[in-house]
Design an enzyme around this catalytic site. Structure first.
Site, PDB file in Angstrom:
ATOM      1  N   ASP A  10       0.858  -1.324   0.134  1.00 35.40           N
ATOM      2  CA  ASP A  10      -0.131   0.259   0.050  1.00 35.40           C
ATOM      3  C   ASP A  10       0.847   1.430   0.137  1.00 35.40           C
ATOM      4  OD1 ASP A  10      -2.504   1.792   0.358  1.00 35.40           O
ATOM      5  OD2 ASP A  10      -1.623   1.737   2.317  1.00 35.40           O
ATOM      6  N   LYS A  52     -11.530   6.538  -3.374  1.00 41.10           N
ATOM      7  CA  LYS A  52     -12.038   7.585  -2.475  1.00 41.10           C
ATOM      8  C   LYS A  52     -13.557   7.764  -2.560  1.00 41.10           C
ATOM      9  CE  LYS A  52      -7.806   7.614  -0.962  1.00 41.10           C
ATOM     10  NZ  LYS A  52      -7.849   6.829   0.345  1.00 41.10           N
TER      11      LYS A  52
END
Length: 269
Positions: A10, A52
Site C-alpha cells: 500500500d 475515495k
C-alpha cells in the site's frame, strides 16, 4: 522456487505518509467545502483503504455522520452528494499529496534488502490515478520507486476490498503464484484485498491509519500510549484476517523469512 517472489505494498501509512494524514485531512476539508458539514479526523479514518468515492459513500453511512446530514438536509447522503464531495476532494488531494510523499522511516532500507533477495516490489492504492500521478514521482524524488503501481480507478473490475489491484501487480511483475506474494497494508480493506487475491497478508499497526499519529507525536508518546494504540490497531488488522501484524515495513524482512519457512513446509496462505 518455493519462496516469496513479490510484495504488494500500500502507499499512505505503509510506505509514505506516516499516520496516513494526507487523505484524512482532505476528507474533512472536502465535506466542509462542499456542504458545510463537519466530520472528525477519527470518522474520516474509519473506511480508509477503499477507493475515495467509495470512502465518501461509507462515511455518509456512519450513524453519526448520517445524523448530521439528516439534521441539515432532511435526508441521507445521495450519489449526487457523493459526487459533489468527490469533486471537492480531488483538487485538494492532488494539491496536497506531494506534501506527504516522504518515505516512512526504514522503508528505503527495507526495499533495498528485499530487492537484494530477488523480491519484486509491487504497489497499489486507494488513491485514484490523478493523485498517484503526483505522488509517484514525488516519492521517487525521495528514493522510493516500486517496480509497479496500480491506482484504485485503473481497473474496470474495481478496487478494494476486491483482489484486482493486487492481481494486476502479479500479472505486471510476472509472478508465478499468488502464494508467493505478500500483501502489506495498514488498513482492513487492504488486508481483505490480499486475502481475496490468495496472498499472505501483513498488517502494519504503528505506521498507518489505525494507529493514527504523526511521526513527531509517535516519537514523544509514552510507552503506555504506544502500547494501547498498537493493540487497538493490531486487533483491527487481525480481525480483518491478517496473517501477521508488525509495527512498520521495517519489520517485513523477518516476516518474509518466517513465511519462506512455512512455504518450504508446504503451507499456503
Amino acid at each position: 522456487m518455493n519462496r516469496i517472489h513479490a510484495v504488494i505494498l500500500d502507499w499512505a501509512g505503509t510506505t509514505v505518509d506516516f499516520g496516513s494524514f494526507a487523505p484524512t485531512q482532505i476528507f474533512v476539508e472536502a465535506f466542509r467545502q462542499a456542504f458545510d458539514v463537519e466530520i472528525t479526523l477519527a470518522e474520516a479514518r474509519v473506511p480508509m483503504g477503499l477507493g475515495k468515492w467509495q470512502h465518501i459513500e461509507a462515511l455518509g453511512k456512519l450513524p453519526a455522520v448520517d445524523a448530521r446530514w439528516q439534521a441539515k438536509f432532511g435526508r441521507s447522503m445521495s450519489a449526487a452528494d457523493i459526487d459533489a464531495i468527490y469533486a471537492a476532494f480531488m483538487p485538494l488531494q492532488i494539491a496536497k499529496v506531494v506534501d506527504f510523499s516522504s518515505p516512512i522511516a526504514g522503508v528505503i532500507d527495507t526495499i533495498a534488502a528485499l530487492r537484494a533477495e530477488g523480491i519484486k516490489i509491487g504497489s497499489c492504492s486507494g488513491y485514484p490515478r490523478a493523485v498517484m500521478e503526483r505522488l509517484v514521482p514525488a516519492a521517487a524524488e525521495h528514493g522510493y520507486r516500486p517496480d509497479h503501481w496500480v491506482a484504485t480507478d485503473d481497473l474496470a473490475a474495481g478496487g478494494r476490498p476486491g483482489p484486482w489491484m493486487a492481481l494486476q501487480n502479479v500479472i505486471a511483475l510476472g509472478i508465478d503464484a499468488v502464494a508467493h506474494c505478500v500483501k502489506v497494508d495498514d488498513a482492513a480493506p487492504g488486508i481483505s484485498e490480499g486475502l481475496n487475491a490468495g496472498m499472505w497478508t501483513v498488517g502494519l499497526a504503528v505506521s498507518g491509519n489505525e494507529f493514527g499519529a504523526t511521526w513527531d507525536a509517535y516519537q514523544t508518546m509514552s510507552k503506555e500510549d504506544v502500547a494501547v494504540r498498537r493493540e487497538h490497531a493490531a486487533s483491527k488488522l487481525y480481525a480483518a484476517g491478517a496473517h501477521y501484524v508488525v509495527d512498520s515495513l521495517a519489520d517485513l524482512p523477518g516476516v518474509i523469512a518466517h513465511i519462506n519457512a512455512r512455504l518450504a513446509q508446504g503451507e499456503r496462505p
